[in-house]
Design an enzyme around this catalytic site. Structure first.
Site, PDB file in Angstrom:
ATOM      1  CE  LYS A  20      -3.786   0.599  -1.445  1.00  0.00           C
ATOM      2  NZ  LYS A  20      -4.547   0.170  -0.273  1.00  0.00           N
ATOM      3  CB  SER A  47      -0.948   0.016   1.192  1.00  0.00           C
ATOM      4  OG  SER A  47      -2.126  -0.653   0.847  1.00  0.00           O
TER       5      SER A  47
HETATM    6  N1  GLU Z   1      -1.603  -5.313  -2.528  1.00  0.00           N
HETATM    7  C1  GLU Z   1      -2.313  -5.235  -1.296  1.00  0.00           C
HETATM    8  C2  GLU Z   1      -3.807  -5.423  -1.513  1.00  0.00           C
HETATM    9  O1  GLU Z   1      -4.372  -4.860  -2.366  1.00  0.00           O
HETATM   10  C3  GLU Z   1      -2.015  -3.937  -0.621  1.00  0.00           C
HETATM   11  C4  GLU Z   1      -2.684  -3.838   0.721  1.00  0.00           C
HETATM   12  C5  GLU Z   1      -1.951  -3.023   1.727  1.00  0.00           C
HETATM   13  O2  GLU Z   1      -0.729  -2.978   1.768  1.00  0.00           O
HETATM   14  O3  GLU Z   1      -2.670  -2.410   2.541  1.00  0.00           O
HETATM   15  O4  GLU Z   1      -4.425  -6.170  -0.814  1.00  0.00           O
END
Ligand code: GLU
Length: 309
Positions: free
Chosen positions: A68, A65
Site C-alpha cells: 500500500k 499491505s
Molecule cells: N491483501 C490483503 C487484504 O486485502 C492485505 C491485508 C493486509 O496485509 O493488511 O486483505
C-alpha cells in the site's frame, strides 16, 4: 546483492524468535496459511550498499499491505496530492483494516486513509494505465527501481487465492463505486489489487526499499532520486500514523520509526537518514502484525536508540 550475516543481529533474532510460538499465521487468504510460523528473518540495508542479515533470509514472502505504501507513492507520482487526497483521507482509524463501518459514517463518504483496504483499493484504482495489466506493469517497474532487482514478480498462487476469496474487499469497492470514489470495473480492480498484494520478495529487497525511504526517496547506492522527497515524506508519515494497524500508537511509543506491516508477516521499516530494515515473520499477533518481528524491532530500537521521537 551481497549481505553479511551478523552475529549481533542473530543474537537479537534468537531472543525474538521464541515469540513466534504465541502467534498465528493468517489464513483468511488460504495460500498464506501455508507459511511456516517459526520463521523469522531480518536484513538491514545501509547507505553505502552494505547489508547485514540474520535468520531465514532465503524465504520469499508476499508484501500484502506493505504494497500500500508503494501504490500510494505511484498514485501520488501519477496525479499529485490534491487529486489523491480528494478521494482518500489522511486520518488514522481505530477500526480493523478491512472494515466498512467508517465508509458509511464519514462525510464525505471516502476512506479515512490509504493504509486501510478501502483507501488502498481507491489508490490502486487511480494508478495510470488503460488496462489492469498496464497498472500492474507500472507497479512492478517501480518495485524494480526501488529494489534494483528486475526479477521481482508476484505469486500467482497467492494472488489467485486472494482473488477467489476477497468478497469483503469487493463489497468495499462496490460501496465506493456507488459514491464516486472509484470508477471502472470492480473485477479488474480486484485483479490488480490482489496481484499488487502478492508481489513477492525476500527481506533483503524489503530492506533496500526501506533505505530508499530513509534517504528521502533517493537510492543510497546509485544516488538516483526514485521518489520525490515530498512524496517519500507523505509515505513515511502514513507509516507512522497508521502503518501498523491498530497498534500504530503503541509501535510509535515503543519503537518510534516509520514502518508498514502486512498480514503475510512482512514489515518494512525505515530509520530516517540511517538505513532500511526488512523483516519477515509470518506468526501474527492479535492486531495482525508479525509478533516476533515487533519483538525484534523493540530489541533493536532499545539497543541502538532508534526512536525518532
Ligand atoms: N491483501 C490483503 C487484504 O486485502 C492485505 C491485508 C493486509 O496485509 O493488511 O486483505
Amino acid at each position: 546483492m551481497a549481505c553479511k550475516s551478523s552475529g549481533e543481529l542473530n543474537e537479537l533474532l534468537q531472543s525474538a524468535r521464541r515469540y513466534t510460538e504465541k502467534g498465528k499465521v493468517a489464513d483468511y487468504i488460504p495460500a498464506l496459511g501455508k507459511a511456516n510460523r517459526n520463521e523469522l528473518s531480518i536484513a538491514i540495508h545501509y547507505q553505502n550498499e552494505e547489508c547485514v542479515s540474520a535468520g531465514d533470509i532465503e524465504t520469499k514472502f508476499t508484501l500484502q499491505s506493505v504494497s500500500k505504501i508503494i501504490s500510494l507513492a505511484v498514485a501520488l507520482l501519477d496525479h499529485g496530492e490534491e487529486y489523491v487526497f480528494s478521494k482518500v483521507g489522511m486520518e488514522p482509524t481505530g477500526d480493523p483494516f478491512n472494515s466498512i463501518a467508517k465508509l458509511e459514517s464519514s462525510v464525505p463518504s471516502k476512506p479515512l486513509n490509504p493504509m486501510i483496504n478501502a483507501g488502498a483499493l481507491a489508490v490502486t484504482n487511480m494508478i495510470k494505465g488503460s488496462h489492469q495489466s498496464d497498472k500492474l506493469v507500472r507497479l512492478l517497474q517501480f518495485v524494480h527501481d526501488l529494489t534494483s532487482n528486475p526479477y521481482i514478480t508476484y505469486s500467482v498462487e497467492v494472488a489467485e487465492s486472494e482473488f477467489q476469496t476477497s468478497n469483503l474487499n469487493r463489497s468495499l469497492c462496490y460501496f465506493m463505486k456507488q459514491h464516486g470514489i472509484i470508477s471502472g470495473d470492480v473485477e479488474e480492480l480486484m485483479q490488480v489489487y490482489t496481484k499488487q498484494c502478492a508481489i513477492e520478495m525476500n527481506c533483503l529487497d524489503l530492506a533496500r526499499i526501506g533505505a530508499v525511504f530513509a534517504f528521502n526517496g533517493m537510492d543510497p547506492a546509485s544516488k538516483r532520486q526514485i521518489i520525490p522527497p515530498h512524496i517519500a515524506r507523505i509515505c513515511k508519515t502514513f507509516m507512522v500514523t497508521c502503518g501498523m494497524y491498530n497498534a500504530s500508537g503503541e509501535f510509535a511509543i515503543k519503537i518510534g520509526i516509520p514502518a508498514k506491516s502486512g498480514v503475510s508477516g512482512a514489515i518494512l521499516c525505515t530509520v530516517p537518514g540511517k538505513y532500511g530494515i526488512g523483516i519477515y515473520g509470518p506468526a501474527l499477533d492479535s492486531k495482525g502484525n508479525s509478533i516476533a518481528g515487533i519483538k525484534l524491532l523493540e530489541l533493536l530500537s532499545k539497543r541502538y536508540n532508534l526512536s525518532m521521537f
